[in-house]
Design an enzyme around this catalytic site. Structure first.
Site, PDB file in Angstrom:
ATOM      1  N   LYS A  40      12.251   5.892   0.466  1.00 47.44           N
ATOM      2  CA  LYS A  40      11.663   4.706  -0.161  1.00 47.44           C
ATOM      3  C   LYS A  40      11.075   3.857   0.969  1.00 47.44           C
ATOM      4  O   LYS A  40      11.790   3.460   1.883  1.00 47.44           O
ATOM      5  CB  LYS A  40      12.736   3.904  -0.897  1.00 47.44           C
ATOM      6  CG  LYS A  40      13.319   4.629  -2.099  1.00 47.44           C
ATOM      7  CD  LYS A  40      14.463   3.827  -2.686  1.00 47.44           C
ATOM      8  CE  LYS A  40      13.987   2.527  -3.287  1.00 47.44           C
ATOM      9  NZ  LYS A  40      15.134   1.700  -3.746  1.00 47.44           N
ATOM     10  N   ILE A  41       9.784   3.586   0.876  1.00 45.53           N
ATOM     11  CA  ILE A  41       9.122   2.798   1.927  1.00 45.53           C
ATOM     12  C   ILE A  41       8.553   1.513   1.296  1.00 45.53           C
ATOM     13  O   ILE A  41       7.738   1.588   0.370  1.00 45.53           O
ATOM     14  CB  ILE A  41       7.989   3.609   2.599  1.00 45.53           C
ATOM     15  CG1 ILE A  41       8.542   4.917   3.188  1.00 45.53           C
ATOM     16  CG2 ILE A  41       7.299   2.765   3.662  1.00 45.53           C
ATOM     17  CD1 ILE A  41       7.495   5.783   3.887  1.00 45.53           C
TER      18      ILE A  41
END
Ligand code: E4P
Length: 221
Positions: A86-87
């Site tokens: 998850k960025i």
């Protein structure tokens, strides 16, 4: 449609996974800090527990491009498949989403507060987009923005899936499922509220009482 659990609480995951069709588990740094365990313990419990077809989402913590990329590679290597970094969609994060996809990594764009941020991350190739529905409600119509996003992704023919996150009520989840969202990630308390209607228990109790009074037993045969 994918229904995911937004938690690092392994007991809650096991409890709900026995009863429901759980497509995956999402975590974020805050969720992991609240677990009372080290990040390594949490990640290893999740990796050990989840079936290969269930997705695991772990967030990068570094804020600079190189740091995010290093963590993205580490997270993607935790399991052979269905594992996503998850960025957050900061400038550095957007750059990392583009580069991570060019490397063939699995990516979820997170900390999304508007349909436009999400759309740009979709153009960068993010596999999933996580709009923070309840937090968006502090700035306007969060549910409405996500419904717009569903349309934007569809009319522009993009392949990113929207996994709506940061829910604070059953109603928010319900509205987006009804609007055709591809995925949701929901914290255990809200999931329990979705399935534990008191009327169901009362109805079942009435059936059993009637059966028992008439036939002197609480089983069919
Ligand atoms: C999930 O992917 C998000 O990190 C999470 O839903 C954010 O939720 P919060 O608004 O409760 O922190």
């Amino acid at each position: 449609m994918e229904f995911m659990l937004d938690t690092a609480d392994i007991d809650a995951i096991k409890e709900l996974d026995e009863v429901l069709t759980v497509a995956g588990v999402t975590t974020n740094p805050t969720i992991i800090t609240k677990s009372g365990k080290t990040p390594e313990q949490v990640i290893s419990e999740l990796v050990d527990y989840l079936r290969p077809d269930q997705s695991l989402f772990v967030q990068s913590v570094s804020m600079d491009f190189e740091g995010i990329m290093e963590e993205a590679r580490y997270i993607n290597a935790l399991r052979p498949e269905n594992t996503y970094v998850k960025i957050p969609v900061t400038r550095e994060g957007m750059k990392a989403i583009k580069a991570a996809k060019a490397e063939g990594l699995n990516v979820l764009a997170t900390a999304i507060y508007s349909a436009d941020e999400a759309f740009m991350a979709a153009l960068n190739g993010a596999d999933y987009l996580a709009p923070y529905v309840n937090r968006m409600c502090n700035y306007g119509d969060g549910v409405g923005q996500v419904i717009d996003l569903i349309r934007m992704i569809e009319v522009q023919g993009l392949s990113s899936k929207i996994v709506a996150a940061s829910f604070k009520s059953v109603e928010q989840v319900h509205e987006l499922i009804a609007a055709g969202i591809q995925a949701v990630t929901v914290q255990p308390d809200i999931v329990r509220a979705m399935i534990d209607h008191p009327g169901t228990e009362i109805a079942v109790g009435e059936f059993t009482d009637a059966w028992d009074k008439t036939f002197g037993r609480k089983t069919l045969r």
